[in-house]
Design a protein around this motif. Structure first.
Motif, PDB file in Angstrom:
ATOM      1  N   ASP A 107       0.863  -1.341   0.042  1.00 20.41           N
ATOM      2  CA  ASP A 107      -0.124  -0.010  -0.059  1.00 20.41           C
ATOM      3  C   ASP A 107       0.734   1.269  -0.135  1.00 20.41           C
ATOM      4  N   THR A 108       2.337   1.134  -0.559  1.00 16.45           N
ATOM      5  CA  THR A 108       2.874   2.438  -0.854  1.00 16.45           C
ATOM      6  C   THR A 108       3.310   2.622  -2.309  1.00 16.45           C
ATOM      7  N   ASP A 109       3.820   3.800  -2.466  1.00 18.01           N
ATOM      8  CA  ASP A 109       4.157   3.789  -3.944  1.00 18.01           C
ATOM      9  C   ASP A 109       5.505   3.752  -4.011  1.00 18.01           C
ATOM     10  N   ILE A 110       6.379   3.066  -3.184  1.00 12.19           N
ATOM     11  CA  ILE A 110       7.474   2.727  -3.122  1.00 12.19           C
ATOM     12  C   ILE A 110       7.762   1.275  -4.349  1.00 12.19           C
ATOM     13  N   PRO A 111       8.332   1.189  -5.219  1.00  7.79           N
ATOM     14  CA  PRO A 111       8.146   0.099  -6.180  1.00  7.79           C
ATOM     15  C   PRO A 111       9.063  -1.046  -5.629  1.00  7.79           C
ATOM     16  N   PHE A 112       8.276  -2.291  -5.942  1.00  8.32           N
ATOM     17  CA  PHE A 112       8.846  -3.399  -5.679  1.00  8.32           C
ATOM     18  C   PHE A 112       9.962  -4.194  -6.665  1.00  8.32           C
ATOM     19  N   GLU A 113       9.570  -4.162  -8.070  1.00  3.60           N
ATOM     20  CA  GLU A 113      10.299  -4.508  -8.978  1.00  3.60           C
ATOM     21  C   GLU A 113      11.075  -3.191  -9.560  1.00  3.60           C
ATOM     22  N   VAL A 114      12.439  -3.418  -8.915  1.00  4.75           N
ATOM     23  CA  VAL A 114      13.504  -2.426  -9.203  1.00  4.75           C
ATOM     24  C   VAL A 114      14.552  -3.338  -9.902  1.00  4.75           C
ATOM     25  N   PRO A 115      15.485  -2.449 -10.718  1.00  2.00           N
ATOM     26  CA  PRO A 115      16.618  -3.070 -11.108  1.00  2.00           C
ATOM     27  C   PRO A 115      17.582  -3.632 -10.008  1.00  2.00           C
ATOM     28  N   LEU A 116      18.243  -4.843  -9.933  1.00  3.04           N
ATOM     29  CA  LEU A 116      19.368  -5.101  -9.047  1.00  3.04           C
ATOM     30  C   LEU A 116      20.602  -4.595  -9.167  1.00  3.04           C
ATOM     31  N   PRO A 117      21.108  -3.766  -8.293  1.00  2.05           N
ATOM     32  CA  PRO A 117      22.541  -3.105  -8.514  1.00  2.05           C
ATOM     33  C   PRO A 117      23.375  -4.007  -8.645  1.00  2.05           C
ATOM     34  N   GLU A 156      -3.725  11.215   7.737  1.00  2.00           N
ATOM     35  CA  GLU A 156      -5.132  11.254   7.780  1.00  2.00           C
ATOM     36  C   GLU A 156      -5.780  10.279   6.550  1.00  2.00           C
ATOM     37  N   ARG A 157      -5.157   9.989   5.695  1.00  2.00           N
ATOM     38  CA  ARG A 157      -5.784   9.146   4.535  1.00  2.00           C
ATOM     39  C   ARG A 157      -5.671   7.729   5.100  1.00  2.00           C
ATOM     40  N   GLY A 158      -5.109   7.220   5.868  1.00  2.00           N
ATOM     41  CA  GLY A 158      -4.622   5.872   6.316  1.00  2.00           C
ATOM     42  C   GLY A 158      -3.669   5.338   5.425  1.00  2.00           C
ATOM     43  N   ALA A 159      -2.901   6.142   4.941  1.00  2.00           N
ATOM     44  CA  ALA A 159      -2.004   5.544   4.074  1.00  2.00           C
ATOM     45  C   ALA A 159      -0.589   6.254   4.692  1.00  2.00           C
ATOM     46  N   TYR A 160       0.699   5.179   3.999  1.00  2.00           N
ATOM     47  CA  TYR A 160       1.886   5.838   4.259  1.00  2.00           C
ATOM     48  C   TYR A 160       2.031   7.510   4.025  1.00  2.00           C
ATOM     49  N   GLU A 161       2.639   8.092   4.990  1.00  2.00           N
ATOM     50  CA  GLU A 161       2.552   9.453   4.846  1.00  2.00           C
ATOM     51  C   GLU A 161       3.364  10.208   3.872  1.00  2.00           C
ATOM     52  N   ALA A 162       4.383   9.452   3.191  1.00  2.00           N
ATOM     53  CA  ALA A 162       5.263   9.735   2.011  1.00  2.00           C
ATOM     54  C   ALA A 162       4.533   9.341   0.615  1.00  2.00           C
ATOM     55  N   SER A 163       3.342   8.394   0.718  1.00  2.00           N
ATOM     56  CA  SER A 163       3.184   7.826  -0.407  1.00  2.00           C
ATOM     57  C   SER A 163       2.151   8.825  -1.205  1.00  2.00           C
ATOM     58  N   LEU A 164       2.244   8.966  -2.544  1.00  2.00           N
ATOM     59  CA  LEU A 164       1.417   9.822  -3.165  1.00  2.00           C
ATOM     60  C   LEU A 164       0.176   9.342  -3.417  1.00  2.00           C
TER      61      LEU A 164
END
Length: 1695
Positions: free
Chosen positions: A1568-1578, A1612-1620
């Motif tokens: 439930d955040t906008d931090i992506p899961f599928e990212v390039p492996l360094p 107050e949205r019930g979402a992660y505070e840094a998530s758009l």
């Protein structure tokens, strides 16, 4: 069925994330769940998550989210998982047996449409449905798929029956189709079964019906042929929703259907044949159920939901505790699931009545249809052939339940248990291992076979065991009877009456029995004879007799037997029937049986008994067999006289009882009855009994009778009379008054001594105090114990003798061990030693020997040593041999035991080396005689005589051992040995072995010759082909063919493809007859070639006339001519040439002329050559001979065209002879010039070549050019100038050459001469004045010249692009860019891009960035990769997370801003690249703003928020570096919760980078955040090791503290505070330009759309600028103004 909630396996999410499919493995050990993110999670049977793996799309170009998983199933062996996907493919993953095994794709099946559902019912077979409506089958063995059927309607559901041998498919149009792989004899139809009112998304196939449901909220149960059995209508229930999925229990007795927040459970009631609904399971907030999976043992149900949750339920009907140890869970009417037993059970279902369950050495039986265990026993033998269970298989008279078990306790012991009573009814101990056993159907008899193939029959009632067959390879009871069939080698043995096992019927068969078949009124034994099966029919009548007996129909059995002749089998059946008839009180049948058997007495007795029974029945009615006389007589018949007596006495028939005993002469029992009943004739009976005894001379019995009546003297008299003095002595010894009667005692002792009862006589003598005679009697009677005891008291001196005699007696009785101590007591050491040895009391013998002197003991030590040697206790044996001075025996012992080292060591210690060698060689020769060659070899090798071992092996033709020893001890002779052995084996006609040795000796030719000599051409050819190569192969094939000859040879060579080669080979080897034969039969076109080779052979042999004929036959007459020419037979040559080859006549004349020339006969030679029309040859011959006058004559007469050349040649010769050289040529030229022969003069001048005097050559060439221009034709003058010009240029006279060219208007050649001489001004002037077309030509060469010379500054004025390229080549980038700046924008950015690319390759991306800061970033697509690479290198570089890095970030930001502005105006506007660069610009702005904020203390939280906001862009940033910086920033401002989560993620990422995969990451913290899961492996770690360790220590410390909750903060949205994005609503907020956080309120908007800031953050930033006057913050504000189209009205200016 009851459902009980156990636990949550997978927690649900806040939004829709449905579980698409689930599956249990067949072995119940694994459970798989596939989620909406296409990841398969694996759990163990206890619900613990153990593993996971990601699925993959059909093609990565479509992206990882291009499909969903619709079906999943385990393979029958539970080691593979099939995954059906909507991107038209099925993958089969091999997951292994253990957790953590590597997951690999082992099969894939590409389809034409999306896979919608999938099942794996049997090994190698996967069944699946497609969106296009087809139901298909995929075979994992062949990796191919095929269509089963295709109703052309979307497949919505697919299920199998309980056995997995049939499938049901539900389709979108409501059709339900059934298909069977095997209908198992049910006869049910296939094809379209029913048309359901709605799509049957919920479909289950149970044992008794088919259950379907869907969106109409109705559940319908259909019968086996599609008729409606029941309908459950929930359409009017407002709380009920559509049914989405269904599953049947593995036993098919229950069905569970899922809808919204509810599970409905239905149970089948077999007595009423209906479905009953159990209480539904309602769970609030469960939402729609999307998947159901029932564990294969029926004990667990898993439920998957729309929100991604997986719940685990326990399933049971009832539970009991068994043996206070096991919890038995009933998951069906006759299904038990074990709990707490460790999961190691093994199940056997071979028996049709019971299930056998093994676990930890315990066997438990569960009877089908019974709710309790039948019983359990301890056994380690799990083979069903070693366990036999019989459960009521044949009804028996008077027995309701008959349940018996036979099993092995150990290898040799069988136990038989009554399962009803739970007690042991028999134990069979056997002397050998038992490998098969089986009870008969009634459980009364047990058959078993041992390892020796002996078949035994055990009667349980009588506990008797009988061996009935040897070499038994097959045995089986005939079903439904006690008839037994077995096989003994080539005999089939049949026991029709197992009561008489000695009676067997045998048939001779020629194969092996493979089974029995009984049906249709006959019984057949199937025998496999070769490849055919033959049926042998058994005598059904004899089998029927046994059946009649078992059914109790003895009249039918009698009738059947009366039809048979009397045979051993029939006799045995009569005996069986008689026994059973007596037991059943059917006396007439028993009488008939005894009559048939010829037992007249029993028949007569039964006849009388039957008359009594019939009479009583007539007189009193009822069963006459119940009359007491009948019952008593039957007891008498069975010899149970006590029972008969009891029956008589019950009826007070004392006289009859006494009469019975008297008739049987059982007087004691008769007298006992009389005494008991007080019969008045008692005394008379006693007298009669005594008299009867005396009359029948039974004095012993009469004596016992007198003794019992107290008359001792009479009894003794009778005992003595009966010859029983021992009884008389016993009686005397018990009565003192009788001992006083001396005469009586003497009579008794005399009788005892006469009867050799010495011990009893001694007792009597001792009793009457006569020790001397007592001792004598004891010694004679060998009663030494009593004798010794008496001697110790009366004769002490005799004790030693008695002990020795006692020992001797014990030795005679073979009681040697008992004799040892007596010999020791008697001090007889030798006898003691021999007794100890004889008794095998070795330790005692050693003990006694050690006490003896050496001379005595040495004789016996070797005997003891031999014993220890046999026990392989060689050290003790060696010691004993040594003590016995028998060292050689010890050596022999070690030698025989193969302990050569110990033997050799002992021998070397005790013997001389030469004696050791002689001993070992002698021993080896003995071993050799015994055939113990290996032992002999070791002896030879031990004494270093391997050659003797080699000779031994060679003598016995053990060539492999010869080779082994030679290779080991004489490797240099190995090849010779192979060759020698090959010859010997060849002589012995052992060709295959000889081949081996020849080849080992690398003598393949010898092998070929061997096979050739034996006529084994195929073998010879094989060896040549494999060992000798192509030529050898052809040669052998040729020889083979030659040996065959004719057509056979042609066929062989054609088969080998060597026909032409064979013809050539034959001809080459002068086998011309064979060559002609082959060519004549098959290759006629080769015949001329053979003739030619034959002719050449004849020529070599000097047979010229024959050769001539063959040359002509070969069509080569010229060769014949040449042959005669070579032999100077000119006449023959001329003849053949004129007759067959006229073209060769000239050659004959030429050859003849050469002969004349050799003889210096020039005139004759000239004549011949002129005849041959070869004047040129005559000319040459005259020149070679120096006869120039004749040569000029011939030339003038016959070849005038060559006259001039000949004259010139003559001049050259003359010049050489005059030694004039170059001067001669010049002089000759002048001479020609004066004679106005200008052409000859020019030629002479041109011939001048003087490397030492270039001036002379130049003058001559110029003179030649001058003369040619003046006097010769233009064409000739042109040739001369073109020849002279290059030569002048060659000596550096470019101007002279150019002037010559210009004289003939050769402008280009003149320009080239000036260019080559680097006289550019002259070249340009000539081009300009004479031919302007060549001006560009000159300029091009001038540029090339400047480039080659590196004169770039001069080149700029000529060609800027070329100059720039040269700067690039020379690496003068600053000059290149400086010069390009003065050119147009396009040229500038071409070289800027080249320079930037160079800098990036050099690892200096920062300088490349500066380059674009200086010159701008054009929107050229060719430059996009450069910009991206600069961005990537910048965000990946270390040391940029600080205030000092601001200017670098600002430069990157400004360049990207400039690029985006340029893109807006270009054709790439709003393209994916444009969007990506806008994202990069935003990231660069965040980085620049973060560096600016880091320089101001009060903006520390702004910097931290920017680090956190950058996490949503980790698809473009190094993910580990981003999480590290965010975590450190959060930690610095005290946000420890976030710091813990981010740094924990950072550590997981570092581990993933080390492993090379991100598959193991747990994303649960970032749901439930906008931090992506599928990212390039360094590709590498971006944080140093020391800093990683600091983070690891801090995370560990905080985790141990447990004061922090690992949860991201929410707003107050019930979402992660840094998530758009708010997960609950999906609404996306704008990011703040200052912090990157979502703007939820107090928004400040800018002129450019999509740009805004949070008011509080904006004001805080402005305030910081006011208070700190930070120039970098002011620069940020300036950029925002530029980027967003100006600042809001609340801002202020910094100007």
């Amino acid at each position: 069925m009851k459902l009980k909630y156990l636990r949550t396996l997978l927690s649900p999410q806040d939004g829709a994330a449905k579980v698409t499919c689930m599956a249990w493995s067949q072995n119940n050990a694994k459970f798989a769940v596939c989620t909406v993110d296409r990841v398969v999670l694996l759990y163990d049977e206890h619900g613990e998550r153990r593993d996971k793996f990601s699925t993959k799309p059909i093609d990565m170009k479509y992206g990882r989210k291009s499909y969903i998983v619709k079906g999943m199933a385990f393979s029958p062996d539970s080691t593979k998982i099939a995954i059906g996907q909507t991107d038209n493919i099925i993958y089969v993953y091999k997951i292994g047996e253990d957790w953590g095994d590597k997951k690999v794709i082992c099969n894939k099946f590409i389809q034409t449409s999306a896979v919608t559902c999938l099942q794996w019912p049997a090994e190698y077979i996967i069944v699946f449905g497609l969106a296009e409506g087809k139901v298909r089958l995929a075979n994992t063995k062949t990796n191919k798929s095929s269509t089963i059927y295709g109703p052309e309607s979307y497949v919505v559901s697919l299920t199998t029956n309980c056995s997995g041998k049939g499938i049901l498919s539900g389709h979108a149009d409501g059709t339900i189709v059934r298909y069977f792989f095997d209908d198992e004899g049910s006869g049910e139809s296939q094809g379209k079964l029913v048309n359901h009112p709605c799509p049957p998304y919920a479909l289950a196939w149970t044992t008794n019906s088919i259950v379907a449901a869907g969106c109409d909220r109705k559940i319908v149960a259909y019968g086996k042929e599609g008729h409606v059995l029941q309908t459950f209508d929930y359409s009017r229930d407002p709380q009920e929703h559509e049914f989405t999925t269904a599953v049947a229990s593995p036993g098919g007795q229950s069905v569970v259907l899922g809808s919204y927040d509810r599970l409905r459970v239905f149970n089948w009631r077999p007595h009423r044949s209906i479905w009953e609904e159990a209480e539904p399971k309602e769970i609030a907030n469960l939402y729609t159920i999307t998947a159901l999976a029932w564990k294969r043992d029926g004990s667990r149900l898993c439920v998957g939901t729309l929100c991604g949750g997986v719940e685990l339920f326990d399933c049971y009907l009832r539970r009991i505790i068994y043996k206070n140890k096991f919890e038995l869970t009933y998951v069906g009417p006759s299904q038990i699931a074990w709990q707490g037993s460790g999961g190691n059970e093994k199940y056997f279902f071979e028996n049709e009545n019971v299930c056998m369950i093994f676990n930890a050495g315990e066997l438990t039986l569960v009877e089908y249809g019974n709710n309790d265990t039948l019983g359990s026993v301890r056994t380690e033998f799990m083979n069903p052939h070693l366990i036999s269970v019989r459960i009521n298989e044949r009804c028996q008279r008077g027995t309701e339940d008959n349940k018996k078990l036979a099993y092995l306790i150990d290898f040799k012991t069988i136990a038989i248990v009554d399962l009803i009573g739970g007690y042991n009814i028999g134990t069979v101990s056997h002397e050998s291992h038992v490998d098969w056993l089986e009870l008969n159907e009634t459980g009364h008899r047990l058959l078993f076979r041992d390892r020796k193939l002996c078949l035994h029959l055990y009667d349980i009632e009588s506990c008797s065991k009988t061996m009935i067959l040897n070499f038994c390879s097959y045995v089986q009871w005939v079903p439904g009877s006690d008839v037994l069939v077995a096989q003994n080698r080539n005999s089939m043995c049949v026991w029709y009456n197992i009561e008489a096992p000695e009676t067997v019927t045998m048939f001779t068969i020629r194969g092996d029995i493979i089974g029995l078949e009984r049906g249709g009124g006959k019984t057949e034994v199937m025998v496999m004879e070769g490849v055919t099966t033959v049926a042998y029919t058994l005598d059904e009548g004899l089998i029927e007799f046994g059946t009649a007996i078992d059914d109790g129909n003895y009249i039918r059995a009698t009738d059947f037997l009366e039809t048979l002749e009397m045979t051993p089998e029939t006799e045995a059946m009569w005996k069986t029937l008689s026994k059973l008839a007596l037991e059943a009180r059917q006396l007439h049948i028993a009488e008939r049986c005894f009559c048939a058997l010829g037992q007249v007495a029993k028949a007569r007795f039964l006849h009388e008994t039957n008359e009594i029974a019939d009479r009583v029945s007539r007189e009193y009615g009822g069963e006459g067999t119940d009359f007491y006389q009948v019952r008593a007589r039957l007891a008498m018949l069975e010899k149970n006289y006590k029972l008969a007596e009891m029956i008589f006495l019950e009826q007070n028939a004392v006289e009859e009882a006494m009469g019975m005993y008297q008739e049987l002469h059982r007087w004691e029992e008769c007298i006992a009855v009389a005494e008991a009943k007080g019969h008045p004739a008692l005394e008379k009976l006693r007298r009669s009994y005594y008299q009867w005894l005396m009359d029948t001379q039974q004095e012993e019995r009469a004596g016992e009778l007198q003794e019992s009546q107290g008359d001792g003297l009479a009894a003794i008299s009778l005992y003595l009379k009966a010859g029983l003095p021992a009884k008389a002595a016993r009686l005397v010894l018990t009565r003192e008054e009788l001992l006083a009667n001396t005469e009586l005692v003497e009579d008794i002792t005399a009788a005892l001594i006469k009867g050799e009862l010495y011990e009893r006589a001694g007792d009597l003598f001792e009793k009457i105090h006569n020790p001397q005679k007592a001792l004598e009697c004891y010694r004679k009677g060998n009663a030494f114990m009593k004798a010794v005891e008496l001697a110790r008291l009366a004769f002490p001196v005799e004790v030693v003798k008695l002990e020795e005699a006692w020992g001797d007696h014990l030795v005679q009785q073979k009681q040697l061990d008992a004799a040892i101590n007596h010999y020791i007591e008697a001090r007889c050491s030798i006898k003691a030693i021999e007794a100890a040895l004889g008794a095998r009391q070795w330790k005692k013998a050693i003990y006694i020997l050690d006490l003896q002197d050496q001379n005595t003991a040495s004789k016996y030590y070797p005997l003891v040593a031999q014993h220890y040697a046999s026990l392989q206790e060689y050290e003790i044996a060696e010691e004993l041999y040594t003590k016995g001075d028998r060292t050689k025996d010890a050596i022999d012992m070690y030698t025989q035991a193969g302990r050569w080292e110990q033997a050799h060591k002992l021998a070397m210690k005790c013997m001389r080396p030469e004696d050791v060698s002689v001993l070992y060689i002698t021993q080896a020769q003995e071993m050799e005689k015994q055939g113990k060659y290996r032992e002999a070899e070791r002896l030879y090798v031990t004494v270093e005589e391997p050659d003797l071992a080699i000779i031994m092996y060679k003598k016995h033709k053990l060539y492999d051992d010869v080779i082994r020893l030679v290779g080991k001890h004489h490797p240099d002779l190995l090849s010779d040995t192979h060759l020698h052995l090959g010859k010997e084996l060849e002589a012995e006609d052992r060709l295959q072995e000889a081949e081996y040795h020849y080849l080992k000796a690398q003598e393949w030719k010898a092998t070929v010759n061997m096979y050739r000599a034996s006529g084994l051409w195929e073998e010879a050819y094989r060896v040549a082909r494999t060992q000798g190569g192509a030529n050898a192969q052809k040669h052998v094939a040729y020889l083979w063919a030659k040996s065959l000859g004719g057509e056979a040879a042609v066929r062989l060579l054609n088969k080998l493809g060597l026909l032409e080669a064979a013809v050539d080979h034959a001809a080459d080897n002068r086998s011309f007859e064979f060559a002609f034969e082959l060519s004549r039969l098959a290759l006629k076109h080769k015949t001329p070639e053979v003739h030619l080779k034959y002719a050449m052979f004849l020529e070599d042999e000097g047979k010229f006339e024959e050769a001539e004929a063959e040359f002509i036959r070969a069509g080569k007459p010229k060769e014949a001519v040449l042959m005669f020419v070579h032999n100077q037979d000119w006449e023959a040559a001329q003849r053949v040439a004129e007759a067959h080859d006229p073209d060769s006549v000239a050659e004959v004349l030429v050859g003849q002329a050469r002969g004349a020339l050799e003889e210096k006969d020039f005139q004759k030679a000239e004549g011949l050559l002129l005849r041959a029309q070869r004047p040129g040859l005559a000319l040459n011959y005259y020149k070679e001979a120096g006869l120039w006058s004749d040569a000029l004559r011939i030339c003038k007469d016959y070849v005038p065209s060559q006259l001039e050349a000949l004259q010139e040649e003559y001049e050259r010769e003359a010049t050489k002879k005059g030694a004039r050289g170059v001067e001669g040529l010049v002089e000759q030229a002048r001479h020609w010039e004066q004679a106005e022969e200008y052409s000859h003069a020019v030629d002479c001048y041109l011939k001048v070549r003087d490397s030492g005097n270039s001036g002379l050559a130049e003058k001559c060439w110029m003179k030649a050019a001058e003369l040619s221009i003046k006097f010769l034709p233009p064409q000739r003058s042109m040739e001369v100038v073109l020849a002279v010009g290059p030569q002048l240029i060659g000596i550096g006279k470019h101007s002279a050459a150019a002037e010559l060219y210009l004289n003939l208007d050769l402008v280009k050649e003149a320009i080239d001469a000036f260019i080559e001489g680097e006289e550019w001004n002259k070249a340009k002037r000539v081009a300009k004045e004479l031919d302007p077309r060549y001006e560009d030509y000159v300029d091009e060469h001038y540029k090339e010249f400047l480039k080659n010379q590196g004169k770039v500054d001069s080149l700029v004025g000529v060609d800027v692009i070329a100059a720039l390229d040269l700067y690039v080549e020379q690496g003068q980038w600053d000059k290149c860019i400086e010069t390009a700046t003065k050119q147009n924008y396009k040229i500038l950015h071409k070289y800027v891009a080249l320079y930037a690319t160079h800098l990036i390759r050099e690892g200096n991306s920062a300088q490349a960035l500066v380059l674009y800061v200086q010159h701008g970033a054009p929107a050229n697509p060719q430059n996009f990769n450069i910009y991206k690479r600069i961005f990537t290198d910048m965000v990946s570089s270390p040391g940029t997370n600080c205030a000092e890095a601001y200017h670098s970030w600002a430069d990157l930001r400004d360049v990207l801003f400039n690029l985006c502005e340029n893109l807006v105006k270009s054709s790439e506007a709003n393209s994916p690249a444009h969007e990506e660069f806008k994202t990069m610009l935003l990231i660069a702005h965040y980085y620049a703003t973060r560096s600016a904020a880091q320089s101001v203390k009060q903006l520390e939280t702004v910097a931290a928020r920017l680090s956190v906001s950058l996490l949503r862009h980790t698809q473009l940033l190094p993910v580990d570096k981003a999480f590290y910086e965010a975590g450190i920033a959060a930690k610095a401002v005290g946000w420890e919760n976030m710091a813990l989560i981010f740094l924990n993620r950072f550590l997981d990422l570092t581990d993933a980078i080390e492993e090379g995969t991100l598959d193991g990451l747990d994303h649960s913290d970032f749901q439930d955040t906008d931090i992506p899961f599928e990212v390039p492996l360094p590709a590498k770690q971006h944080v140093p090791e020391a800093e990683r360790e600091e983070v690891r220590d801090w995370v560990l410390t905080v985790s141990m503290d447990q004061r922090l909750e690992q949860v991201l903060p929410r707003d107050e949205r019930g979402a992660y505070e840094a998530s758009l994005v708010a997960a609950s609503t999906g609404i996306q907020a704008l990011p703040c330009l200052i912090t990157g956080y979502p703007i939820l309120r107090n928004k400040i908007e800018f002129k450019r759309p999509g740009k805004a800031a949070n008011k509080d953050n904006w004001n805080k930033f402005l305030m910081a600028i006011k208070t700190s006057h930070s120039p970098v913050c002011q620069d940020v504000l300036k950029f925002i103004s530029q980027w967003c189209g100006g600042l809001p009205s609340t801002t202020f200016s910094f100007q």
